[in-house]
Design a protein around this motif. Structure first.
Motif, short mmCIF file in Angstrom:
data_model
loop_
_atom_site.label_atom_id
_atom_site.label_comp_id
_atom_site.label_asym_id
_atom_site.label_seq_id
_atom_site.Cartn_x
_atom_site.Cartn_y
_atom_site.Cartn_z
N LEU A 1 1.41 2.45 -9.23
CA LEU A 1 0.63 3.39 -8.45
C LEU A 1 1.16 3.50 -7.03
O LEU A 1 1.30 4.60 -6.49
N VAL B 1 -11.50 8.50 -6.91
CA VAL B 1 -11.24 7.91 -5.60
C VAL B 1 -12.40 8.20 -4.66
O VAL B 1 -12.90 7.29 -3.95
N GLY C 1 -2.91 9.05 -8.30
CA GLY C 1 -3.96 8.22 -8.90
C GLY C 1 -4.48 7.10 -8.04
O GLY C 1 -4.88 6.06 -8.57
N TYR C 2 -4.51 7.28 -6.74
CA TYR C 2 -5.07 6.25 -5.86
C TYR C 2 -5.47 6.88 -4.53
O TYR C 2 -5.13 8.02 -4.20
N SER D 1 -11.29 -1.78 -9.21
CA SER D 1 -10.59 -0.59 -8.71
C SER D 1 -10.17 -0.70 -7.25
O SER D 1 -9.43 0.17 -6.77
N ARG E 1 -8.03 2.48 -6.59
CA ARG E 1 -7.49 3.11 -7.80
C ARG E 1 -8.46 4.16 -8.31
O ARG E 1 -9.67 3.96 -8.33
N PHE F 1 1.01 -2.09 -6.36
CA PHE F 1 -0.27 -1.88 -7.03
C PHE F 1 -0.02 -1.14 -8.34
O PHE F 1 0.66 -0.11 -8.37
N ARG F 2 -0.60 -1.67 -9.41
CA ARG F 2 -0.35 -1.12 -10.73
C ARG F 2 -1.65 -0.97 -11.52
O ARG F 2 -2.65 -1.63 -11.24
N LYS F 3 -1.58 -0.12 -12.54
CA LYS F 3 -2.62 -0.09 -13.55
C LYS F 3 -2.47 -1.35 -14.42
O LYS F 3 -1.41 -1.99 -14.42
N PHE G 1 -6.95 -0.41 -0.91
CA PHE G 1 -6.32 0.35 -1.98
C PHE G 1 -7.41 0.68 -3.00
O PHE G 1 -8.13 -0.21 -3.46
N ASP H 1 -8.25 7.34 -11.50
CA ASP H 1 -7.44 8.13 -12.43
C ASP H 1 -7.36 9.59 -12.00
O ASP H 1 -6.44 10.30 -12.38
N LEU I 1 -7.14 -3.55 -12.43
CA LEU I 1 -6.14 -3.43 -11.38
C LEU I 1 -5.21 -4.64 -11.40
O LEU I 1 -5.64 -5.77 -11.64
#
Length: 820
Positions: A121, A241, A194-195, A55, A234, A113-115, A232, A236, A100
């Motif tokens: 994200l 966070v 979401g981050y 994460s 992550r 940055f992505r799921k 960063f 949900d 991540l």
């Protein structure tokens, strides 16, 4: 992990224009190691990317000719598992693990940055020059429509979301309306997308969400020194966070239970006689109170004796005996101390000279450190402690040990922004105050925590401060909003401030109820007191002046009665509040929960910081407008029940709710169970043998009550107990199960008497407890004197049930049968 690939893009250098140091330019080459760390050499900068867990990723940027810092972080304390990751190199480079994914654009170098499923994200963006107008290290990102940003510490006068706002992170005491406010830096932002993003840099930071760029869809962070170093995170939901951020920077320990009661402060109590008079006034007026606070008069007649760190025995003789006497009456005592040591007036002068000789003050010459920095301020002429120096922290604690041994229960750390400093001064290790300014208060609190861990390992530390930094929660620090003025705009600014503070990884917020400066009207004092009753730190404070009333007992009957109602409600809720505090310790979830935290998918509440949840079950909507007898309240999805009258409302809905002076809008969530405590003058008189449950249940509800001794660190060794409650309603029958206490701790009662307050609007035909029918009584007075039974309190819409006393480990089953 795939084999390391190194790529060279020398031709790209010829094609690109000059790029500022804030922009790394195009990728030239990259490499990776077995620590999940990738190094990207670009045209003007080197970027390191670390995949720390599933994460969290860390990004560091430094110019090509500047090495990365090797200094340890002041804030990040976690060691990382560094899970397996994969690397794919093509038109873009993709780094991914189980939770991540990071995509790297090569020309120009940018991170996305992505799921794991590819959902975006956060994306780095091309940016104009930094928000401060300098060529400082910076990072810029795309800002999609509707994205909201929360957190960034403690400050008044900002909206809940920072979208379209600027935020400078540099600790200070800043003028605000008729008083002053705390501006406390926590470089953590929590996004509605979401981050979270945390910048681990102690220099001043400039955060700009003012729709930058030609299309207005960019935001930027600039740092005034050091390297760009961000994490960063992550999550949900915002709660995820905060959970991961507080794992990084440290969880808050449990405060002593008394610190969640009412605290009375003033500037100030001049002697023991005034302290004991306050004690008597609270008790004779039936106003619960747990602590009194001593401002600077405990060590001298004026601020020019700051740094004495010993009792003025002319006004405060026999401190151990007097502290013990107050303690027996249920009052703890908190004392103030500051970072400054007056260099001219005894006994502070002796401490100044001793600290100078030991080289534990900030200095003007390095490396000799023989010329302490002498400043002029509220403290007169004097020096200030170098909290970055471990020797300074140890020296200070030895000065405090005698008053702790005598019975002082908490520490008020004041002026620690620092209020007065010189950014060119040196610490013992050569760092300048410019770098240390934001963390001086944090390091001060670290020193107190170190001292307690060594000298009082089983005693909980309590700190209340007006400044701090990221990570301050791990030292048990609470914060208040500074020397605020007695005016309505200042009160109105506090709920938003509480909400963003709570979204900054912190929990224990309070204010000077009634305002430190100025004279509040009766109405202002009442509305502030009502708000304060639902802040984690419930404390009134003010500067004595002719005509000013600071304590609730100094007011007339109307105000005093309203304050009594609020204090008694607070004390009844202490088991609920203490359980929420344990949740903060375990998960980082704050006690006060802004709507975007409690209901992250509800866009209607994402910009409303005027209300919040107090724990999981109570929605609080403070009245902050002069003359108001109603206020607009937004209730999220679900069913809500008005505390004062039992009216039922279906959310989501915005309603103009009545708010007469004696009532703060307060709503219980349906399908909730809230534990209650007894009516006591001090939390220190609650032995845990009496507990209640307030139950609202149209279908089913659950709650787990937490207990421990409230004072020691035994909870760290699982010396605690939990009790589960479950309610279910079906076809005219409501069943409540209360488990026996699971776990033990010192001082745990052997027996407990349970009571239940069940929201009920239907006729009751029978009530049974543990298989035995309970007797119905005609009124509350009769029930109170009985061993068990029930009464239907129709005006309150409550069925009040009392169970016979039983072993604390014994479970109970209660069944309520209604005619409908």
């Amino acid at each position: 992990m795939k084999r390391t690939i190194t790529l060279f893009y020398g031709f790209l250098l010829l094609a690109s224009p000059a790029i500022s140091v804030a922009d790394p330019g195009n990728l030239v080459s990259w490499s990776s190691n077995n620590l999940n760390e990738l190094t990207f050499t670009c045209q003007t900068a080197v970027v390191k990317l670390e995949m720390l867990d599933t994460s969290v990723a860390r990004v560091r940027v430094t110019p090509n000719d500047v090495p990365f810092s090797t200094s340890a972080s002041f804030t990040v304390v976690r060691t990382w598992p560094r899970p397996a990751m994969s690397i794919t190199d093509g038109d873009i480079i993709t780094i991914s693990n189980a939770g991540l994914r990071v995509d790297i654009n090569k020309t120009p170098f940018r991170l996305t940055f992505r799921k794991p499923d590819g959902s975006v994200l956060l994306t780095e963006a091309d940016m104009p020059k930094s928000s401060s107008g300098s060529n400082e290290p910076s990072a810029g990102f795309l800002m999609p429509a509707g994205e909201q940003f929360y957190g960034l510490g403690l400050v008044l006068g900002k909206p809940l979301s920072y979208r379209a706002q600027l935020r400078k992170l540099y600790n200070g005491r800043i003028g605000f309306h008729s008083g002053a406010m705390t501006d406390m830096a926590v470089p953590l932002v929590v996004s509605s997308y979401g981050y979270g993003l945390f910048v681990d840099n102690t220099f001043q930071q400039d955060w700009n969400f003012a729709q930058m760029g030609a299309d207005g869809n960019r935001w930027q962070i600039g740092v005034r020194g050091g390297e760009m170093n961000y994490y960063f995170i992550r999550g949900d939901a915002p709660a995820d966070v905060l959970d991961r951020y507080t794992q990084m920077t440290g969880r808050a320990p449990l405060p002593p239970r008394w610190a969640l009661g009412y605290i009375q402060s003033k500037y100030g109590f001049h002697n023991w006689a005034e302290m004991f008079a306050a004690k008597d006034s609270f008790r004779t007026n039936d106003l619960p109170c747990d602590a009194l606070v001593l401002d600077l008069y405990w060590f001298g007649a004026s601020s020019k004796q700051m740094g004495a760190l010993q009792w003025d025995t002319n006004k405060f003789p026999n401190p151990a005996a007097n502290l013990a006497s107050l303690g027996a009456a249920g009052f703890k005592v908190i004392t103030i101390h500051e970072p400054y040591f007056n260099s001219e007036n005894e006994p502070a002068k002796s401490n100044f000279l001793d600290a100078s000789a030991r080289k534990v003050l900030m200095t003007t010459n390095y490396p000799d450190c023989t010329a302490p920095s002498v400043l002029n301020g509220f403290f007169g002429n004097g020096g200030y402690l170098d909290y970055n120096n471990p020797a300074a922290r140890g020296w200070l604690f030895e000065k405090l040990r005698p008053i702790i041994d005598e019975g002082v229960a908490g520490h008020w750390t004041d002026l620690g922004e620092p209020e007065k400093d010189d950014v060119t001064d040196y610490s013992y290790d050569g760092r300048r105050e410019l770098e240390l300014h934001n963390v001086q208060n944090l390091l001060w609190h670290q020193g107190l925590a170190e001292g307690y861990a060594t000298n009082y390992p089983n005693q909980r530390l309590y700190i209340i401060s007006r400044s701090g930094f990221a990570g301050d929660q791990r030292f048990g620090a609470a914060h208040w909003s500074n020397d605020v003025g007695a005016d309505w705009p200042t009160l109105a600014a506090h709920p938003n401030a509480l909400c963003n503070y709570s979204l900054s990884g912190l929990s224990y917020f309070g204010s000077d109820i009634g305002g430190f400066t100025g004279i509040p009207t009766d109405e202002l004092y009442v509305r502030w007191f009502q708000f304060g009753a639902f802040c984690p730190v419930f404390r009134a404070h003010g500067k004595i002046k002719e005509g000013k009333r600071i304590t609730p007992y100094e007011y007339g009957d109307t105000v005093r009665d309203i304050c009594r109602t609020m204090i008694k409600l607070r004390y009844r809720l202490l088991p609920y509040l203490y359980t929420a505090a344990r949740e903060t310790t375990d998960t980082g979830l704050p006690i006060c929960r802004p709507l975007p935290l409690a209901y992250p998918s509800d866009t209607k509440g994402q910009n409303d910081g005027s209300e919040f949840l107090f724990g999981p079950n109570l929605l609080v909507a403070p009245v902050t407008t002069e003359g108001a007898t109603a206020r607009s309240v937004y209730l999220p999805a679900g069913t809500w029940i008005d505390y004062w009258h039992g009216d039922v409302l279906a959310g989501s809905v915005t309603t103009n709710w009545p708010a007469p002076l004696a009532q703060i809008p307060l709503f219980f969530r349906d399908n909730s169970i809230t534990p209650l405590g007894p009516d006591v003058a001090s939390s220190q008189f609650d032995d845990g043998s009496r507990r209640g449950l307030r139950v609202y249940c149209s279908s089913s509800a659950d709650y787990t009550l937490y207990d421990d001794d409230g004072a020691s660190n035994g909870y760290r060794k699982n010396e605690s107990a939990t009790t589960k409650a479950h309610a279910i309603s079906s076809h005219g029958t409501l069943s409540i199960n209360i488990s026996g206490a699971d776990g033990t701790y010192a001082g745990q009662p052997a027996h407990r008497t349970w009571s239940v307050e069940l929201f009920c609007t239907n006729p009751v035909t029978s009530v049974t407890a543990d298989g035995t029918a309970l007797k119905k009584f005609a009124n509350n007075t009769s029930l109170a004197s009985a061993k068990s039974g029930y009464v239907l309190d129709a005006p309150e819409k409550l069925l009040r049930i009392k169970l016979p006393s039983a072993a604390i480990t014994k479970p109970h089953d209660v069944s309520v049968h209604t005619a409908n």
